[in-house]
Write a protein that holds these residues in place. Structure first.
Motif, mmCIF file in Angstrom:
data_model
loop_
_atom_site.group_PDB
_atom_site.id
_atom_site.type_symbol
_atom_site.label_atom_id
_atom_site.label_comp_id
_atom_site.label_asym_id
_atom_site.label_seq_id
_atom_site.Cartn_x
_atom_site.Cartn_y
_atom_site.Cartn_z
ATOM 1 N N GLU A 123 0.831 -1.209 0.000
ATOM 2 C CA GLU A 123 0.000 0.000 0.000
ATOM 3 C C GLU A 123 0.858 1.248 0.000
ATOM 4 O OE1 GLU A 123 -2.302 -0.504 3.483
ATOM 5 O OE2 GLU A 123 -3.622 -2.009 2.635
ATOM 6 N N ARG A 124 1.482 1.506 -1.113
ATOM 7 C CA ARG A 124 2.255 2.731 -1.264
ATOM 8 C C ARG A 124 2.164 3.182 -2.715
ATOM 9 N NH1 ARG A 124 6.040 -1.346 -0.303
ATOM 10 N NH2 ARG A 124 7.463 -1.787 -2.026
ATOM 11 N N LEU A 125 2.181 4.485 -2.883
ATOM 12 C CA LEU A 125 2.024 5.071 -4.204
ATOM 13 C C LEU A 125 3.017 6.211 -4.315
ATOM 14 C CD1 LEU A 125 0.190 4.842 -6.752
ATOM 15 C CD2 LEU A 125 -1.165 6.705 -5.780
ATOM 16 N N THR A 126 4.001 6.059 -5.180
ATOM 17 C CA THR A 126 5.025 7.084 -5.332
ATOM 18 C C THR A 126 4.471 8.290 -6.086
ATOM 19 O OG1 THR A 126 5.820 6.125 -7.406
ATOM 20 C CG2 THR A 126 6.789 5.295 -5.349
ATOM 21 N N GLY A 127 5.204 9.382 -6.022
ATOM 22 C CA GLY A 127 4.790 10.585 -6.728
ATOM 23 C C GLY A 127 4.735 10.381 -8.231
ATOM 24 N N LEU A 128 5.688 9.607 -8.770
ATOM 25 C CA LEU A 128 5.685 9.334 -10.205
ATOM 26 C C LEU A 128 4.458 8.533 -10.605
ATOM 27 C CD1 LEU A 128 7.145 9.461 -12.921
ATOM 28 C CD2 LEU A 128 8.387 7.374 -12.271
ATOM 29 N N ALA A 129 4.112 7.520 -9.793
ATOM 30 C CA ALA A 129 2.926 6.717 -10.093
ATOM 31 C C ALA A 129 1.654 7.553 -10.000
ATOM 32 C CB ALA A 129 2.851 5.527 -9.143
ATOM 33 N N VAL A 135 -2.388 11.563 -15.307
ATOM 34 C CA VAL A 135 -2.341 11.690 -16.772
ATOM 35 C C VAL A 135 -3.364 10.754 -17.416
ATOM 36 C CG1 VAL A 135 -0.899 11.291 -18.806
ATOM 37 C CG2 VAL A 135 0.051 12.462 -16.813
ATOM 38 N N VAL A 136 -3.450 9.522 -16.915
ATOM 39 C CA VAL A 136 -4.422 8.569 -17.468
ATOM 40 C C VAL A 136 -5.843 9.076 -17.244
ATOM 41 C CG1 VAL A 136 -5.342 6.233 -17.261
ATOM 42 C CG2 VAL A 136 -2.869 6.606 -17.250
ATOM 43 N N LEU A 137 -6.129 9.579 -16.046
ATOM 44 C CA LEU A 137 -7.473 10.103 -15.780
ATOM 45 C C LEU A 137 -7.772 11.313 -16.656
ATOM 46 C CD1 LEU A 137 -7.712 9.827 -11.887
ATOM 47 C CD2 LEU A 137 -8.705 8.315 -13.611
ATOM 48 N N VAL A 140 -8.821 9.942 -19.906
ATOM 49 C CA VAL A 140 -10.178 9.401 -19.807
ATOM 50 C C VAL A 140 -11.200 10.523 -19.901
ATOM 51 C CG1 VAL A 140 -11.811 8.262 -18.250
ATOM 52 C CG2 VAL A 140 -9.499 7.349 -18.507
ATOM 53 N N VAL A 141 -10.978 11.596 -19.158
ATOM 54 C CA VAL A 141 -11.911 12.721 -19.173
ATOM 55 C C VAL A 141 -11.959 13.366 -20.553
ATOM 56 C CG1 VAL A 141 -12.363 15.010 -18.210
ATOM 57 C CG2 VAL A 141 -11.647 13.148 -16.708
ATOM 58 N N THR A 142 -10.784 13.512 -21.174
ATOM 59 C CA THR A 142 -10.735 14.138 -22.503
ATOM 60 C C THR A 142 -11.501 13.301 -23.527
ATOM 61 O OG1 THR A 142 -8.578 15.115 -21.992
ATOM 62 C CG2 THR A 142 -9.205 14.973 -24.316
ATOM 63 N N ALA A 164 -13.894 9.175 -13.149
ATOM 64 C CA ALA A 164 -12.546 9.659 -12.857
ATOM 65 C C ALA A 164 -12.494 10.352 -11.502
ATOM 66 C CB ALA A 164 -12.084 10.603 -13.967
ATOM 67 N N GLY A 165 -13.573 11.046 -11.135
ATOM 68 C CA GLY A 165 -13.616 11.670 -9.818
ATOM 69 C C GLY A 165 -13.638 10.641 -8.706
#
Length: 443
Positions: A123-129, A135-137, A140-142, A164-165
């Protein structure tokens, strides 16, 4: 001629640059993370302590927030299923349904990728991830916005962009609140811009647009608030457990920070002895090394003296992140060490209650203590005093704490200390508790 003892920790050996010793537990925790703390303690990079410190410094969910993230992920999945069903039902109503379908496909691929990553790396999420997820979201929105543009009805056609929200709900448990809040703000601005550009703003369309915007912004915002409050609650309870351990502590003792100081003194002594043994600093010692050795002896003596002056109450207050900012203690005769475990527990419980009410009131000046505690001087004041017992008056002064805000728990805790009287003068609550204690405590 006496001289001021030198600070061995801040000097170290000649040629070394070492930071001053931390004064509070919060400062120590923030300073000695990762490699910096390993170097300060002299831990090898492969030692168990070094591995523990590296693991603690990694970003991610902590203190049980991962369970909140699991619940948020379930809510996100339910919303995604509902959004896909909504999209498929209205498939024939879209001029170009393939772009929203591509948005959903990208969303599902990203969700599976993030899920596998969390299962593999914890359960960790780096800044790059997190940046990649944003960017992916955004893609998706676009795609969803471009696909529903010809319909000119954002509230009845948006699907993947709304999901996405909800995707930010589990992220709120893995990243700092300010980063998630920035992503929510950007998403909200994008929806507002899309609504103004694509949908006629009328009394008929306004309720739907507000509902969609709320559905996008409100859930992740609530998630941030819940996670922050949960972390504060857990930190506070951990702090209370740490402070509560002083109830059974000896009358005089060294605290955790003193133990840390002794560990660093031991490291400094080992460096000095190793330099002498290896011939790097031959005998007789140079003036600089002799000064370091003298400082080591002086600080060790000071720690021995402090261990006979600092009571359990001093350590309980100074080593607590919550009580240390809100409570001031005056105990020149070290009378707190005479209190029994039950009386100590009542004193700490009363302080926690007063500090909690004072922090909620938010009426005190920033940086000023909420509660002042004064022990002594020893007297009788009509209470039984014998050769084996004495009366220790404990005076509480609570600023910004209305008497009516203190619940039964606070008064019950004061009763465990001893008989008490309370008055209110100039908006300050004064409580005087008379604590009958043994003159020669066994602890």
């Amino acid at each position: 001629m006496s001289r001021i003892p030198e600070d061995t920790i801040s000097r170290g050996l000649p040629g070394e640059t070492v930071q001053p010793a931390p004064r509070t537990r919060r400062e120590a925790r923030e300073r000695y993370r990762g490699s910096e703390r390993r170097q300060a303690r002299g831990l090898p990079s492969t030692s168990t302590g070094a591995r523990s410190l590296r693991q603690a410094a990694k970003p991610g969910a902590s203190l049980g927030a991962g369970y909140l993230g699991l619940g948020a992920a379930v809510l996100t999945g339910i919303e995604a299923v509902a959004g896909i069903v909504f999209f498929l039902i209205r498939w024939d109503d879209f001029t170009n349904p393939w772009l929203p379908a591509a948005a959903w496909a990208l969303y599902l691929v990203a969700a599976v990728g993030v899920g596998l990553s969390l299962l593999s790396y914890g359960e960790r999420l780096t800044g790059l991830a997190f940046g990649l997820i944003c960017v992916v979201l955004a893609c998706v929105v676009t795609l969803d916005f471009v696909g529903i543009w010809p319909e000119h009805d954002l509230s009845h056609t948006a699907s993947a962009s709304v999901a996405a929200g909800f995707a930010l709900l589990p992220v709120a448990t893995l990243r700092p609140a300010r980063e998630v809040a920035a992503a929510i703000a950007v998403l909200g601005v994008a929806f507002i811009g899309m609504a103004i550009a694509s949908t006629p703003i009328t009394s008929d369309t306004m309720p739907g647009l507000v509902s969609v915007l709320s559905l996008v912004v409100v859930p992740p915002s609530i998630a941030i608030f819940v996670v922050q409050r949960f972390r504060q609650l857990v930190q506070r309870e951990l702090d209370r457990v740490l402070v509560q351990s002083n109830v059974q502590a000896p009358q005089f003792a060294v605290g955790m920070l003193a133990s840390d100081e002794l560990a660093r003194l031991d490291l400094a002594a080992e460096k000095l002895l190793d330099a002498v043994a290896n011939g790097n600093d031959p005998l007789p010692l140079s003036d600089a090394s002799a000064s370091v050795a003298a400082s080591l002896a002086t600080e060790l003596r000071l720690h021995l003296i402090e261990g006979r002056r600092e009571t359990w109450l001093y350590h309980a207050i100074t080593e607590s992140d919550n009580l240390g900012r809100s409570v001031s203690v005056a105990d020149p005769q070290s009378l707190a060490g005479h209190l029994s475990p039950a009386q100590r527990d009542g004193l700490l419980q009363a302080l926690w209650q007063m500090v909690g009410v004072g922090n909620d009131a938010r009426t005190t000046t920033a940086g000023s203590p909420v509660v002042s505690v004064t022990l002594g001087p020893v007297g009788s004041d009509g209470h039984p005093v014998t050769d084996e017992t004495m009366d220790v008056p404990i005076v509480f002064e609570s600023r910004g704490v209305p008497r009516r805000r203190l619940g039964p728990t606070a008064w019950s805790a004061l009763q465990r200390i001893g008989p008490y009287t309370d008055t209110v003068r100039d908006g300050v609550l004064h409580v005087v508790a008379h604590c009958v204690v043994d003159r020669h405590p066994s602890m």
